[in-house]
Every structure is written in C-alpha cells, then in structure tokens.
Write a protein that holds these residues in place. Structure first.
Motif, PDB file in Angstrom:
ATOM      1  N   ARG A  58       0.829  -1.208   0.000  1.00  0.00           N
ATOM      2  CA  ARG A  58       0.000   0.000   0.000  1.00  0.00           C
ATOM      3  C   ARG A  58       0.865   1.260   0.000  1.00  0.00           C
ATOM      4  O   ARG A  58       0.613   2.202  -0.759  1.00  0.00           O
ATOM      5  CB  ARG A  58      -0.920  -0.008   1.222  1.00  0.00           C
ATOM      6  N   LEU A  59       1.910   1.279   0.842  1.00  0.00           N
ATOM      7  CA  LEU A  59       2.772   2.445   0.922  1.00  0.00           C
ATOM      8  C   LEU A  59       3.568   2.649  -0.359  1.00  0.00           C
ATOM      9  O   LEU A  59       3.721   3.781  -0.829  1.00  0.00           O
ATOM     10  CB  LEU A  59       3.726   2.307   2.112  1.00  0.00           C
ATOM     11  N   VAL A  60       4.069   1.574  -0.941  1.00  0.00           N
ATOM     12  CA  VAL A  60       4.807   1.683  -2.200  1.00  0.00           C
ATOM     13  C   VAL A  60       3.910   2.246  -3.289  1.00  0.00           C
ATOM     14  O   VAL A  60       4.328   3.097  -4.091  1.00  0.00           O
ATOM     15  CB  VAL A  60       5.391   0.318  -2.620  1.00  0.00           C
ATOM     16  N   GLY A  61       2.647   1.821  -3.308  1.00  0.00           N
ATOM     17  CA  GLY A  61       1.705   2.359  -4.291  1.00  0.00           C
ATOM     18  C   GLY A  61       1.497   3.853  -4.126  1.00  0.00           C
ATOM     19  O   GLY A  61       1.513   4.609  -5.102  1.00  0.00           O
ATOM     20  N   SER A  62       1.332   4.301  -2.871  1.00  0.00           N
ATOM     21  CA  SER A  62       1.117   5.723  -2.611  1.00  0.00           C
ATOM     22  C   SER A  62       2.360   6.543  -2.946  1.00  0.00           C
ATOM     23  O   SER A  62       2.269   7.616  -3.559  1.00  0.00           O
ATOM     24  CB  SER A  62       0.747   5.940  -1.144  1.00  0.00           C
ATOM     25  N   LEU A  63       3.528   6.047  -2.556  1.00  0.00           N
ATOM     26  CA  LEU A  63       4.778   6.773  -2.809  1.00  0.00           C
ATOM     27  C   LEU A  63       5.107   6.809  -4.300  1.00  0.00           C
ATOM     28  O   LEU A  63       5.653   7.798  -4.798  1.00  0.00           O
ATOM     29  CB  LEU A  63       5.925   6.127  -2.027  1.00  0.00           C
ATOM     30  N   THR A  64       4.753   5.751  -4.994  1.00  0.00           N
ATOM     31  CA  THR A  64       4.982   5.715  -6.440  1.00  0.00           C
ATOM     32  C   THR A  64       4.097   6.733  -7.158  1.00  0.00           C
ATOM     33  O   THR A  64       4.536   7.431  -8.076  1.00  0.00           O
ATOM     34  CB  THR A  64       4.716   4.304  -6.993  1.00  0.00           C
ATOM     35  N   SER A  65       2.860   6.845  -6.701  1.00  0.00           N
ATOM     36  CA  SER A  65       1.944   7.802  -7.338  1.00  0.00           C
ATOM     37  C   SER A  65       2.406   9.240  -7.145  1.00  0.00           C
ATOM     38  O   SER A  65       2.086  10.121  -7.937  1.00  0.00           O
ATOM     39  CB  SER A  65       0.529   7.631  -6.776  1.00  0.00           C
ATOM     40  N   GLU A  66       3.215   9.497  -6.096  1.00  0.00           N
ATOM     41  CA  GLU A  66       3.753  10.834  -5.841  1.00  0.00           C
ATOM     42  C   GLU A  66       5.133  11.027  -6.464  1.00  0.00           C
ATOM     43  O   GLU A  66       5.732  12.106  -6.336  1.00  0.00           O
ATOM     44  CB  GLU A  66       3.843  11.079  -4.334  1.00  0.00           C
ATOM     45  N   GLY A  67       5.649  10.002  -7.113  1.00  0.00           N
ATOM     46  CA  GLY A  67       6.949  10.107  -7.766  1.00  0.00           C
ATOM     47  C   GLY A  67       8.136   9.893  -6.835  1.00  0.00           C
ATOM     48  O   GLY A  67       9.284  10.066  -7.240  1.00  0.00           O
ATOM     49  N   LEU A  68       7.873   9.521  -5.566  1.00  0.00           N
ATOM     50  CA  LEU A  68       8.951   9.316  -4.607  1.00  0.00           C
ATOM     51  C   LEU A  68       9.597   7.943  -4.767  1.00  0.00           C
ATOM     52  O   LEU A  68      10.749   7.735  -4.378  1.00  0.00           O
ATOM     53  CB  LEU A  68       8.433   9.492  -3.186  1.00  0.00           C
ATOM     54  N   LEU A  69       8.845   6.996  -5.303  1.00  0.00           N
ATOM     55  CA  LEU A  69       9.352   5.686  -5.665  1.00  0.00           C
ATOM     56  C   LEU A  69       8.954   5.401  -7.104  1.00  0.00           C
ATOM     57  O   LEU A  69       8.047   6.041  -7.648  1.00  0.00           O
ATOM     58  CB  LEU A  69       8.793   4.589  -4.748  1.00  0.00           C
TER      59      LEU A  69
END
Length: 263
Positions: A58-69
């Motif tokens: 869940r966190l990887v999905g959220s961070l990816t959507s923000e461009g952080l991952l």
C-alpha cells in the motif's frame, strides 16, 4: 460563535493524528529501505522494515503515485523516484548557517570558546567560531588549522573515519606540542577508540599549555564530517568539564531532533 468539541471528538482527532504520524514514519522507513537496497522486492522491503507485506504494498503504491518511488520498466523491484532528486536539489545544506543558532544557544549556556570544524586534507579546519566571553580565554578563529592528533576536534574527526585511514593520516611520528602530547600513533588511536565509546573527545593540555577542550562529532551536513568543541583554560575546564560535556551531548541531540540523524 463558540465551537463546542465533545470529548469523543477530541479522542477521535487524537487517534487520527497518531495514525497519520505512524503512516508517515512507515513511509519514511520504506524510502530508507529502498535507498539502502535499490531494486528491492516488496518482500525484501517488508523484511527490512518489519512491516507487513500488505502495508508495504500500500505504501509503495502511494509513494509511487507521488513520484517518490518508481518501478522502472525493464528493472525488477522498487527504486527511488526522481521527485526525491528534485526535492533534494532544492535543499541548501550549509553547516555554518544551519548550526549557528544552536551554537549561539550553546554559547549563552557555556560562555567559552566554541569551534565548529571539518576534516580537511588531514587537518582540523575551523569553519565557524564563537569567542569566549571570559577575560582569560582560549583563542581561535575561522580558517585556523589544528593538528588532528592532539586536539579534541582532531580526535573526534579521527573517530569518524576507518582505523586504517586514521593511522595513515597520523603517519609514523608525531610532533610533541606539550609534555602531555601523545606522539605514538597507536596510543592516539587507543585513546580515540576509548573516547568513541562515550562520544566525547578530550584534549588536556596536549596542544597548548593551559588550554583544554572537549568535542563531539555531529551528523554530516552536505557530505562534510563535522565536530564541535568547547575550549577553555585548564583551571576553568577542571571546574566546568562535566557542564561542557553535558552541553555538547545536548547540542548533538538537539541538532538531530531539528534536522534529522542523516542530513
């Protein structure tokens, strides 16, 4: 108009804030895990962080959507995103400007000479300094260079680097500056190793007669290895040594609380 907040609403708000803080801490843990292991799988991130795999996903999905991952096409696992680079490029890490307010606060408490130093070409370089308020004082100034083996800051910097590099810097023979100066490189490193255990490094009239100092290491800023010291005449140091030690450890804790452990 008076707004009335019920006890239940306050409890709910408190729980929400605690939940938000926990989510942020977990997201930061994921970012650090990916930074340490580029291309890590979700399972590897979960293992490194101690989080459930579903939470990591869940966190990887959220961070990816923000461009952080990012999950780069053609590469396995998770990588740091370009948004982190964009944000990082906007950070101006200047040790002198960042630490001066904390140094001024330390000086108001102690009143004696304070040196902020970096390790530069095997020597201690003073990059910021606040002079003592006392009539009898230890003199220093910005730009001054000190030996690495017989000063409190120098020993602190020796404690920041691998032992083999430290011994290489010390060389085979060391100049005796005072009767208290250690001139055997192995003896110097034995002292540094002992000081490292408590995080405080001391010069008891080893660089100059009637001059003592205590230093501690600080987190790196902009890739610079930093140390900060309090110096004073020997008689005053004997009276105020414990105060100086406590003040330096408090300074380091405050710096970490203000800027984080890895700047």
């Amino acid at each position: 108009m008076v707004h009335v907040v019920t006890k239940g609403a306050k409890v709910a708000e408190g729980k929400q804030r605690a939940g938000d803080s926990q989510s942020i801490s977990r997201a930061i843990a994921v970012l650090r895990a990916v930074a340490d292991r580029p291309g890590a799988s979700l399972g590897e991130i979960a293992k490194d962080t101690g989080l459930a795999r579903s939470t990591v996903q869940r966190l990887v999905g959220s961070l990816t959507s923000e461009g952080l991952l990012t999950k780069t096409f053609g590469q396995q696992g998770v990588h740091l995103g370009m948004e982190l680079a964009r944000l990082g490029a906007k950070v101006n890490l200047n040790a002198r400007s960042l630490l001066m307010p904390l140094m001024e606060e330390l000086h108001r408490e102690i009143g004696d000479n304070i040196d902020l130093t970096v390790l530069d070409h095997g020597e201690v370089l003073v990059i910021e300094q606040i002079a003592s308020n006392e009539d009898i004082r230890v003199i220093s100034f910005v730009g001054r260079r000190h030996p690495i083996y017989c000063t409190a800051n120098g020993k602190a910097h020796l404690g920041q680097i691998p032992r083999n590099e430290a011994l290489a810097l010390l060389g085979d023979s060391l100049e005796r500056m005072t009767p208290n100066t250690l001139t055997d490189p192995k003896a110097v490193m034995a002292q540094v190793d002992a000081f490292r255990e408590v995080g405080l490094y001391i010069d008891r009239e080893e660089f100059g007669i009637d001059a003592c100092a205590v230093a501690t290491t600080l987190p790196e800023i902009g890739g610079q290895k930093l140390a900060i010291s309090i110096a004073m005449p020997a008689a005053r140091f004997k009276r105020r040594e414990e105060d100086a030690k406590a003040a330096l450890l408090a300074f380091r804790r405050k710096m970490q609380a203000t800027f984080g452990k890895s700047i």
